[in-house]
Design an enzyme around this catalytic site. Sequence first.
Site, PDB file in Angstrom:
ATOM      1  N   ASN A 395       0.811  -1.217   0.000  1.00 51.55           N
ATOM      2  CA  ASN A 395       0.000   0.000   0.000  1.00 51.55           C
ATOM      3  C   ASN A 395       0.843   1.265   0.000  1.00 51.55           C
ATOM      4  O   ASN A 395       0.416   2.300  -0.531  1.00 51.55           O
ATOM      5  CB  ASN A 395      -0.931  -0.012   1.220  1.00 51.55           C
ATOM      6  CG  ASN A 395      -2.034  -1.041   1.097  1.00 51.55           C
ATOM      7  OD1 ASN A 395      -2.822  -1.016   0.160  1.00 51.55           O
ATOM      8  ND2 ASN A 395      -2.086  -1.971   2.042  1.00 51.55           N
ATOM      9  N   ASP A 396       2.034   1.216   0.593  1.00 56.35           N
ATOM     10  CA  ASP A 396       2.883   2.396   0.652  1.00 56.35           C
ATOM     11  C   ASP A 396       3.368   2.776  -0.747  1.00 56.35           C
ATOM     12  O   ASP A 396       3.235   3.922  -1.178  1.00 56.35           O
ATOM     13  CB  ASP A 396       4.077   2.107   1.577  1.00 56.35           C
ATOM     14  CG  ASP A 396       4.464   3.313   2.409  1.00 56.35           C
ATOM     15  OD1 ASP A 396       3.854   4.384   2.243  1.00 56.35           O
ATOM     16  OD2 ASP A 396       5.380   3.187   3.240  1.00 56.35           O
ATOM     17  N   ASP A 397       3.958   1.823  -1.462  1.00 59.51           N
ATOM     18  CA  ASP A 397       4.435   2.105  -2.818  1.00 59.51           C
ATOM     19  C   ASP A 397       3.290   2.392  -3.771  1.00 59.51           C
ATOM     20  O   ASP A 397       3.427   3.208  -4.693  1.00 59.51           O
ATOM     21  CB  ASP A 397       5.267   0.930  -3.327  1.00 59.51           C
ATOM     22  CG  ASP A 397       6.649   0.917  -2.709  1.00 59.51           C
ATOM     23  OD1 ASP A 397       7.530   1.629  -3.207  1.00 59.51           O
ATOM     24  OD2 ASP A 397       6.835   0.216  -1.704  1.00 59.51           O
ATOM     25  N   SER A 399       0.325   3.826  -3.050  1.00 57.58           N
ATOM     26  CA  SER A 399      -0.168   5.192  -2.854  1.00 57.58           C
ATOM     27  C   SER A 399       0.842   6.210  -3.364  1.00 57.58           C
ATOM     28  O   SER A 399       0.462   7.211  -3.990  1.00 57.58           O
ATOM     29  CB  SER A 399      -0.493   5.438  -1.379  1.00 57.58           C
ATOM     30  OG  SER A 399       0.616   5.161  -0.549  1.00 57.58           O
ATOM     31  N   ARG A 506      -1.072   8.066   4.281  1.00 53.95           N
ATOM     32  CA  ARG A 506      -0.527   8.171   2.917  1.00 53.95           C
ATOM     33  C   ARG A 506      -1.534   7.639   1.896  1.00 53.95           C
ATOM     34  O   ARG A 506      -1.659   8.190   0.795  1.00 53.95           O
ATOM     35  CB  ARG A 506       0.794   7.418   2.810  1.00 53.95           C
ATOM     36  CG  ARG A 506       1.408   7.520   1.421  1.00 53.95           C
ATOM     37  CD  ARG A 506       2.874   7.153   1.422  1.00 53.95           C
ATOM     38  NE  ARG A 506       3.647   8.154   2.131  1.00 53.95           N
ATOM     39  CZ  ARG A 506       4.623   7.873   3.008  1.00 53.95           C
ATOM     40  NH1 ARG A 506       4.933   6.627   3.278  1.00 53.95           N
ATOM     41  NH2 ARG A 506       5.276   8.845   3.601  1.00 53.95           N
TER      42      ARG A 506
END
Length: 691
Positions: A395-397, A399, A506
């Site tokens: 989910n971090d990459d 978003s 984020r």
Amino acid sequence: MEGASPTASNRISQYAVDLRAKARAAVASTCDWLLSHQHADGHWCAELEGDSILQSEYILLLAWLGKERTEIARRCAAHLLKQQEPNGAWTQFPGAPIDVGSSVKAYFALKLTGHDAAADYMVRARNAILEAGGADKVNSFTRFYLALLGQIPFELCPAVPPEMVLLPNWSPINIYRISSWSRTIFVPLSIVWAHRAARDIVEDVSIHELFIRKPEDWPELRCPGLEKPAGLFSWDRFFRTADSGLKLLEKYGLRPLRKRALRQAQQWMLDRFQQSDGPGAIFPPIVWSAIALRTLGYAEDSPEIQYCLDHLERLVLEDGETTKLQPCKSPVWDTSITLRALAAAGLGLAQEPTCRGVEWLLSKEVRVPGDWTNNVDCEPGGWFFEYENAFYPDNDDTSMGIMALADQLAAANITLEVHPGETLANTSVVVGGRGIAEQLAGSSAAMMEQAAAATRRAVAWMVAMQNKDGGWGAFDKNNDAEFLCHVPFADHNAMIDPSTPDLSARVIESFGRLGVTIESPGKLGDTVRRAVAYIRANQLSDGSWFGRWGVNYIYGTWQCLVGLRAVGVPANDPAIEQGKLWLLAHQQACGGWGESCETYEDPSLRGQGSPTASQTAWALLGIIAAGGANLAEVVHGVQYLMDTQREDGAWDEIEFTGTGFPRVFYLKYHYYPIYFPLLALAEWNRATARS
């Protein structure tokens, strides 16, 4: 400036004008630096630095393979000496207290590569380790390395039964209830535990001198921060009883499902070699997969083992007379943030370098199912962190990838917007714009369509990945079984992947970049509203937020402020005001902000530490988002960044400001002090130009 004389006001106005001019020059200089470091195919990737365990564990692997006296082992050992602290210890980050496990592995690696135990640096290391409690205090992973090389019996390592791969998804305990990074280690390690293929080494290079007590009297393994519970029943007692029971069954050969379990574990591991920079695309599972394959009888020159060794070699960096390794590589992450920073500086798709960057990023979209499909029914989408890691988008990459696309398009006067419907099925992503948009529409229509389609899939994937508490973890949905943290094997402090406020913020920031707000209708609006409620509930009483993926409360508070504002939470909202005031209260006299990794061990230290360019940038971005662009403190912070910028446009930063596993493993992203200050200065320029 009530009461200021016209002359004083003119001086203040002129100072602001001069500062903005200097900031624009600083931005241009950093843009030039980044463009000069772009790879030919369009991406960016900086060194990702970890601590000494990367060198020492690589040497221990080589030693198990009988290659501890090779040139690369010697060069890794030389780098270990560079990382040794003056007191003889090795630490998790520069200036930290001794880490016993790291120090024991480094000492052992040095002995294996031929270093004399009587040498001054070895004596200092030995004394530091013994003073800190000796090898008795190492964690489970270090115990496994010691067992592999004949220093302790395998019985003193926690049980890692391969039969666990046979447990169905509905079972309260199964491999998909633990975090993805633990899972990719657990499976090959279970094969190693089943075979127990130790290499006997000569006594001259043993490390029994580091043992204070007999290994069978060493303390119990326990996750950092967890105390031994009182009472008749606890998960801690349950799992220790299970551990003893499994070892008893092992002792008497009562393992009827072992062959089937090993076959399934082997296949599970081999399946994840596909479309990946090694299993899990990170250092530990690659090492354990190589060992597991060897114990299964694969020849060292087999394609499977060579695959693992080759991917380890790709993590190697030559550093003068020494060699070091990275835990993995970060090209998608570095490229996404660089594209965002360049876009903030005005370099969008109209420029050829950034256009190539967008094309490269789009080529890395995930289009195949991964482990996440075990409890999520959704079309594949999103992005991973490394060059290839198709089984594990996060989910971090994802978003950050969405925001990179949206920001790059916006810099070319092209909008990338979500039109929310009642359900995701009737929610669309559209591209529009004016001016240069028409020029691009002819030559880059296919790229526009690809960006819109990738964004639609990424948004749908992240909506499907939202946890029941309203937040998001990194790789899995509802991976929050806290009772599993009491397994003896869980002492790496990363057994689960629950929601965290920084990552959750984020995700909604990326939705906000596409026009979604707390007022939006339908499924997307509901998703954002649940996330905002989660972030609010996790704000601390002093106004800050915890940062799971960056150090620490500065990181978390920045991201939560930016995320909440992006989806329409007003600047005068109490949560925003409190977060902004917390950041302002922790600015240092020099104008910068800094915070140490020690805050994970001792939260009372939050907001304290040597000032850094990356953390100053985070604080500035948070305060600017909260409506404070014109505050004197922000001006002071901007001045700090410009005062500390190098002539070539970059910044120096020795501190580790990235987080792998809190209290266990930290990271230094070598581009953090480049693109985050650029983003902060560019955003300040834009905010003050508007005001």
